[in-house]
Design a protein around this motif. Sequence first.
Motif, short mmCIF file in Angstrom:
data_model
loop_
_atom_site.label_atom_id
_atom_site.label_comp_id
_atom_site.label_asym_id
_atom_site.label_seq_id
_atom_site.Cartn_x
_atom_site.Cartn_y
_atom_site.Cartn_z
N ARG B 113 0.83 -1.22 0.00
CA ARG B 113 0.00 0.00 0.00
C ARG B 113 0.86 1.26 0.00
N LEU B 114 1.97 1.21 0.73
CA LEU B 114 2.88 2.36 0.70
C LEU B 114 3.41 2.56 -0.72
N ARG B 115 3.78 1.45 -1.36
CA ARG B 115 4.33 1.55 -2.72
C ARG B 115 3.28 2.07 -3.70
N ALA B 116 2.01 1.76 -3.38
CA ALA B 116 0.93 2.24 -4.24
C ALA B 116 0.60 3.70 -3.94
N GLY B 117 1.32 4.29 -2.99
CA GLY B 117 1.16 5.72 -2.75
C GLY B 117 0.33 6.11 -1.54
N GLU B 118 -0.20 5.13 -0.82
CA GLU B 118 -0.95 5.47 0.39
C GLU B 118 0.00 5.94 1.48
N PRO B 119 -0.39 6.94 2.28
CA PRO B 119 0.46 7.32 3.41
C PRO B 119 0.36 6.28 4.53
N LEU B 120 1.41 6.24 5.36
CA LEU B 120 1.46 5.27 6.45
C LEU B 120 0.24 5.38 7.35
N SER B 121 -0.26 6.60 7.55
CA SER B 121 -1.42 6.78 8.43
C SER B 121 -2.65 6.05 7.87
N ALA B 122 -2.86 6.13 6.56
CA ALA B 122 -4.01 5.45 5.95
C ALA B 122 -3.84 3.94 6.00
N VAL B 123 -2.60 3.49 5.75
CA VAL B 123 -2.33 2.05 5.81
C VAL B 123 -2.56 1.54 7.23
N THR B 124 -2.12 2.31 8.21
CA THR B 124 -2.28 1.92 9.61
C THR B 124 -3.76 1.84 9.97
N LEU B 137 -4.95 4.57 15.94
CA LEU B 137 -3.48 4.56 15.95
C LEU B 137 -2.98 5.53 14.90
N LEU B 138 -2.17 6.48 15.31
CA LEU B 138 -1.60 7.44 14.37
C LEU B 138 -0.08 7.35 14.40
N PRO B 139 0.54 7.03 13.27
CA PRO B 139 1.98 7.22 13.23
C PRO B 139 2.24 8.72 13.44
N VAL B 140 3.25 9.07 14.22
CA VAL B 140 3.47 10.49 14.51
C VAL B 140 3.69 11.27 13.23
N THR B 141 4.20 10.59 12.20
CA THR B 141 4.41 11.25 10.91
C THR B 141 4.28 10.24 9.80
N ASP B 142 3.86 10.71 8.63
CA ASP B 142 3.84 9.85 7.44
C ASP B 142 5.19 9.89 6.73
N ASP B 143 6.06 10.77 7.18
CA ASP B 143 7.39 10.87 6.55
C ASP B 143 8.36 9.92 7.23
N ALA B 144 9.45 9.65 6.54
CA ALA B 144 10.43 8.70 7.07
C ALA B 144 11.29 9.37 8.13
N VAL B 145 11.29 8.79 9.33
CA VAL B 145 12.21 9.19 10.40
C VAL B 145 12.94 7.91 10.78
N ARG B 146 14.26 7.94 10.82
CA ARG B 146 15.00 6.72 11.12
C ARG B 146 16.01 6.98 12.23
N THR B 147 15.82 6.31 13.34
CA THR B 147 16.71 6.47 14.48
C THR B 147 18.04 5.79 14.20
N ARG B 148 19.12 6.53 14.42
CA ARG B 148 20.46 5.96 14.27
C ARG B 148 21.20 6.15 15.59
N ILE B 149 21.96 5.15 15.94
CA ILE B 149 22.60 5.12 17.25
C ILE B 149 24.11 5.19 17.06
N THR B 150 24.72 6.17 17.68
CA THR B 150 26.18 6.22 17.66
C THR B 150 26.71 5.44 18.86
N THR B 151 27.52 4.45 18.57
CA THR B 151 28.11 3.60 19.60
C THR B 151 29.63 3.67 19.48
N PRO B 152 30.33 3.10 20.44
CA PRO B 152 31.81 3.07 20.31
C PRO B 152 32.26 2.38 19.01
N ASP B 153 31.41 1.53 18.44
CA ASP B 153 31.75 0.85 17.18
C ASP B 153 31.26 1.60 15.95
#
Lengths: 318, 318
Positions: B113-124, B137-153
């Motif tokens: 559904r995302l590939r067909a153009g529906e926003p994540l909120s509608a799919v949810t 249930l509402l995703p806080v955003t329909d846009d992509a947010v990706r958490t990245r973690i800085t570690t010693p590695d």
Amino acid sequence: MSTSVTLLAGGVGGARLAHGFARALPDGGAPGAHGGLTCVVNVGDDTERHGLHVSPDLDTVMYTLAGLNDEERGWGLTDESYAVLDQLGRLGEDTWFTLGDKDLATHVVRTARLRAGEPLSAVTAALTRSLGVDARLLPVTDDAVRTRITTPDGELEFQEYFVRRQHADAVLDLDFAGIDAARPGPGVLDAITGGDLLVVAPSNPFLSVEPVLGVPGVREALRAGGPRRVAVSPIVGGRALKGPAAQVLESLGHDVSALGVARLYTGLVDVMAIDAADEALAAPIADLGFEVLVTDTVMGGPEGRERLARELLELAGS
Amino acid sequence: MSTSVTLLAGGVGGARLAHGFARALPDGGAPGAHGGLTCVVNVGDDTERHGLHVSPDLDTVMYTLAGLNDEERGWGLTDESYAVLDQLGRLGEDTWFTLGDKDLATHVVRTARLRAGEPLSAVTAALTRSLGVDARLLPVTDDAVRTRITTPDGELEFQEYFVRRQHADAVLDLDFAGIDAARPGPGVLDAITGGDLLVVAPSNPFLSVEPVLGVPGVREALRAGGPRRVAVSPIVGGRALKGPAAQVLESLGHDVSALGVARLYTGLVDVMAIDAADEALAAPIADLGFEVLVTDTVMGGPEGRERLARELLELAGS
């Protein structure tokens, strides 16, 4: 035996004969100095289900060569489960196109790699390698070709006609969307012109073979010759061994017989292999200019497939 | 009881409290004239596995509200099988991210559904409806947010850190890729400012709550107030009930305590709900300007969740 065989294949009939060649050739048909097996496979049945790219004919050939095909049904994998499909139904998806869990893994991987930009030929090579298939599988094209069926109820997407409506509709016309712009996949033309034996599998002439031949350059390459060329009739005793070949031939105005099939392949192959049940058609087929091989073309189990493959291999040396 | 509740939620802690509200509110928290439950859910943990879009926090909340969550593990569905994952492994795919067959159906549908153009909120919304979830249930955003973690590695994709390396690395820094350009999803800001009670779930303040608050406009909406606002501490007796909240607080230089959590939420909520085990922290938390609710915040089973939800609901009327 050192023979390079190229098989033009659709689904079940192509898969079974491919299996026969894989058993008859050294190293399971792995390409090498001693020859090997190359299957050039129809992609006109390809479809997108639940957003996943499904290549039914490639998979039937691949699973059969891997020894994983469900022989009873003719398609899909053995020991399948349907947990994903059941849940897809709960999520409101149409589930008339049966997808087993293991089969789905193939489509998930294929789809991910296609989306990442890999051509279908490269994806197919990776999948066959993972499943331990020794022979080479080539989609006839990396471009999208989609078979559409005109029926009295209108035009249907191939799987809608074939699976959902169980090929019960009369086929008034066929269209292979995208075929005019499709280019033969890497290695396809070389495999057709460069081997020792070219075999047109006992697949549906219109639904399986035509979308292979129709990719620009393929029919011309076959016509140009080089290897010995043989077609195995998918019609035995006036009936198709599997699938709607008989109905399609009839509704498109062709003889439902090995002779009707031979007429379609005139100028394309040197030899028509027909079943002993159709021996009476040997003379009229010969009159069309074919050499005729009369044998048992009904491949029962693996041994029957291998026996037919060995008989066909003898043509290469003759 | 006629109360509109909005819950800012990550995964397990958010899901459990959401479940409590769904039990405590009429009609399972379905939105209506009498109020209802809206969950605004983190999408920073979202990832692509095998080409499929996976939203772990949305799914944990959704499955829990549907009564389908595997309570023992805390994630995924009950009665799962792993036929697809096993086969993906055979096809050469990395399988450290465990995906059950039924769970995979969710990701297949979402991805299509995302590939067909529906926003994540509608799919949810469609998925939750299919699974019989009454709350919104509402995703806080329909846009992509990706958490990245800085570690010693080095920097890790969230699931690499969380699942593959089992959140064993020290967290030196956090980055939420895409968050500055993200827009709050449809209904998110209204839900935060317009209800009767706003609850920050006992989710990881940095990994789950921060990527919700960091979507431009969300923190400001929360700060603006309107509803009564309460945060439930995910730290009890100096330890996280689940997951790496304690390690993350510590490695980022914060007190591993309900007091440390309260400091992070200063100016954002009116009430801090802390566990009876942390009663000694009530005074210092009150000194920061919070009203303090001391109660049993450890939600055992469904009854414990409902009890906590009912206590929090009383705040709305006070």
